[in-house]
Design a protein around this motif. Structure first.
Motif, PDB file in Angstrom:
ATOM      1  N   LEU A 237      -3.334   1.420   5.543  1.00  0.00           N
ATOM      2  CA  LEU A 237      -3.156   0.145   6.238  1.00  0.00           C
ATOM      3  C   LEU A 237      -3.449  -1.040   5.332  1.00  0.00           C
ATOM      4  O   LEU A 237      -2.759  -2.069   5.398  1.00  0.00           O
ATOM      5  N   VAL A 238      -4.451  -0.914   4.461  1.00  0.00           N
ATOM      6  CA  VAL A 238      -4.736  -2.013   3.532  1.00  0.00           C
ATOM      7  C   VAL A 238      -3.579  -2.179   2.556  1.00  0.00           C
ATOM      8  O   VAL A 238      -3.155  -3.318   2.245  1.00  0.00           O
TER       9      VAL A 238
ATOM     10  N   ALA B 186      -0.416  -1.376   3.098  1.00  0.00           N
ATOM     11  CA  ALA B 186       0.717  -1.945   3.838  1.00  0.00           C
ATOM     12  C   ALA B 186       0.479  -3.419   4.137  1.00  0.00           C
ATOM     13  O   ALA B 186       1.428  -4.225   4.109  1.00  0.00           O
ATOM     14  N   PHE B 187      -0.765  -3.782   4.402  1.00  0.00           N
ATOM     15  CA  PHE B 187      -1.094  -5.186   4.658  1.00  0.00           C
ATOM     16  C   PHE B 187      -0.815  -6.030   3.413  1.00  0.00           C
ATOM     17  O   PHE B 187      -0.213  -7.112   3.503  1.00  0.00           O
ATOM     18  N   ALA B 188      -1.234  -5.522   2.249  1.00  0.00           N
ATOM     19  CA  ALA B 188      -1.009  -6.267   1.001  1.00  0.00           C
ATOM     20  C   ALA B 188       0.484  -6.386   0.700  1.00  0.00           C
ATOM     21  O   ALA B 188       0.964  -7.447   0.267  1.00  0.00           O
TER      22      ALA B 188
ATOM     23  N   ALA C  51       2.982  -6.319   2.899  1.00  0.00           N
ATOM     24  CA  ALA C  51       3.595  -7.249   3.857  1.00  0.00           C
ATOM     25  C   ALA C  51       3.226  -8.686   3.547  1.00  0.00           C
ATOM     26  O   ALA C  51       4.044  -9.607   3.718  1.00  0.00           O
ATOM     27  N   LEU C  52       2.008  -8.886   3.051  1.00  0.00           N
ATOM     28  CA  LEU C  52       1.577 -10.239   2.683  1.00  0.00           C
ATOM     29  C   LEU C  52       2.392 -10.760   1.504  1.00  0.00           C
ATOM     30  O   LEU C  52       2.840 -11.920   1.497  1.00  0.00           O
TER      31      LEU C  52
END
Lengths: 183, 322
Positions: free
Chosen positions: B63-64, B66-68, B70-71
């Protein structure tokens, strides 16, 4: 993790720093997961993952501190849950008759409140409260949002949120000690 | 509103106030410090309060990451993509409609070569790319050919010139007419006089006898040549009167035929006259006529009648879709 550390983690996450993202994740993920599990237990993991990705896409235009980011995160999760139920309503599914039968909440609690786990406590809140009251109490307790933030998430005024939470507490008091709470 | 439903009255009749409820839900009141009757509620709220993670969870790594991702993706193309508004589509539609309107009229005019030379050249060049042959003044001018009308009507012009030179046209001076000027120019281009040129292109043209033309003879009567029917074969064509302009507009002449080679040629229907196309470079040909009710040998049924829409792939100007 105090508020100052969460604010600095949010600032670092804006720059794409992995430490900031990890810190935000560890601060909000358990609460987010418990909140979504109460509303959509079967797809909680997927909804939470979608919520984080949507928050990442909107982080460039987000303005506020870590407390505002918490409210932002839970409002996204709430919309994702609504989208899930909306899409599931378009796809009819076969269920057993006893699964859809209504189970009225008992007038008094038959379980001991001492030694309850987090999931059992959240399940009890959902069982004895109405959907509106459970929503407010979950956002206030599980998500740790203020009255004003809950009002923004739900689209209600702070006074309305206070009335709902007051009725919810009175209801819970009646369930566990009905003989001691009077109108 | 009844006293029970009144918000403020309801909240004041309870054993706890709004601030106590806020403190209780915020976790600031311990169960032992809770008001009477709310201790169990305080225990329940404390149990429902979720602590933060102390260590990594199994879903933290993906998740981290994927978060990075997407950011980074959201920070990139967000500024470059911009949607065009509905006004742009309206303007584009209006421009396309106007262009189609102009082009449809221009196509009809260009098919007959009546546009100004510069526009006709441009339209013919564009049509040549899609395989449509149209009159091209630019190409024709490059070959230094005389006007097509002069060459086609040279025998008649020569006859008229002979009549004029013998003084049979009355008192009018026709030597300065534009048709004779073009005839003189064509003859001069070949290094000949008009008489020499006319002797070549119209050897049978003779000067008519010096019979005086009376007004009575030119008066059209029932048996005069001007009332002869068109099916009269062998009759010499009537000489055109010099100086008389054609009354017909070029766009209304049925001889203007547009041919589009990538359309399948179809037989000309019986009702349509066989007209040659005057477009240079495209040979005119006569196509077999399909009779509307021809009986086929195999089926013994009548073939469908020929209709203009099903058989015509060569449109005259009167038939061009508007």
């Amino acid at each position: 993790v105090d508020k100052t550390e969460r604010d600095s983690a949010l600032a670092s996450a804006r720059q794409g720093d992995e430490w900031g993202i990890t810190c935000l994740f560890r601060a909000f993920q358990p609460q987010l997961l418990n909140y979504v599990r109460h509303k959509a237990a079967d797809v909680a993991e997927e909804v939470v993952a979608d919520t984080w990705l949507a928050a990442a896409k909107g982080l460039a235009t987000f303005e506020g501190d870590s407390g505002d980011f918490r409210a932002y995160l839970f409002s996204i999760a709430r919309r994702r849950v609504a989208d899930h139920y909306r899409s599931r309503a378009r796809r009819p599914r076969l269920v057993a008759l006893d699964e859809e039968a209504e189970h009225p909440a008992p007038d008094s609690a038959d379980t001991a409140i001492e030694g309850m786990s987090t999931s059992q406590a959240i399940e009890a809140l959902g069982r004895y409260l109405t959907a509106e009251q459970a929503e407010v109490v979950l956002l206030r307790v599980v998500a740790d949002l203020s009255v004003e933030q809950v009002g923004k998430v739900l689209g209600r005024s702070p006074g309305s949120v206070r009335v709902i939470q007051h009725r919810a507490l009175r209801r819970l008091a009646e369930v566990w000690q009905p003989q001691r709470v009077t109108r | 509103m009844s006293p029970v439903d009144d918000v403020h009255g309801e909240m004041h009749t309870q054993p706890f106030d709004s601030s106590t409820a806020d403190a209780l839900l915020s976790g600031m009141i311990a169960p032992d410090d809770a008001p009477p009757g709310l201790r169990e509620v305080a225990v329940l709220v404390r149990a429902a309060r979720t602590p933060a993670l102390d260590g990594p969870s199994p879903s933290e790594g993906p998740l981290v990451a994927a978060f990075a991702a997407a950011l980074a993706e959201a920070a990139g193309p967000a500024e470059t993509t911009r949607r065009r508004g509905p006004m742009f589509r309206k303007v584009l539609t209006a421009a396309a409609g106007a262009a189609a309107l102009v082009l449809s009229g221009t196509a009809v005019a260009a098919a007959c070569g009546v546009l100004p030379a510069a526009i006709q050249t441009s339209v013919a060049n564009v049509a040549d790319h899609v395989g449509i042959s149209l009159p091209n003044p630019g190409k024709d001018a490059s070959k230094h050919r005389p006007p097509l009308a002069v060459l086609a009507g040279a025998p008649r012009l020569c006859a008229a010139y002979a009549s004029a030179s013998h003084g049979l046209t009355g008192s009018r001076d026709v030597s300065g007419a534009s048709a004779f000027a073009q005839l003189s120019a064509v003859a001069a281009g070949k290094g000949e006089t008009v008489a020499q040129y006319c002797a070549k292109v119209a050897p049978h043209t003779r000067a008519p006898s010096k019979r005086r033309v009376t007004p009575k003879a030119t008066k059209p009567g029932p048996r005069s040549a001007s009332r002869r029917p068109h099916h009269t074969r062998g009759a010499p064509p009537r000489p055109a009167r010099p100086g008389k302009r054609l009354a017909r507009h070029p766009l209304r002449t049925p001889s203007c035929v547009v041919r589009i080679p990538w359309l399948r040629p179809a037989p000309r229907p019986a009702w349509a006259p066989s007209l040659p196309c005057h477009v240079p470079g495209v040979p005119a040909r006569r196509l077999p006529v399909r009779h509307p009710a021809r009986r086929t040998k195999r089926s013994g049924t009548h073939s469908p009648a020929a209709t203009p829409s099903s058989l015509s792939r060569e449109w005259t100007l009167h038939e061009l879709p508007r």
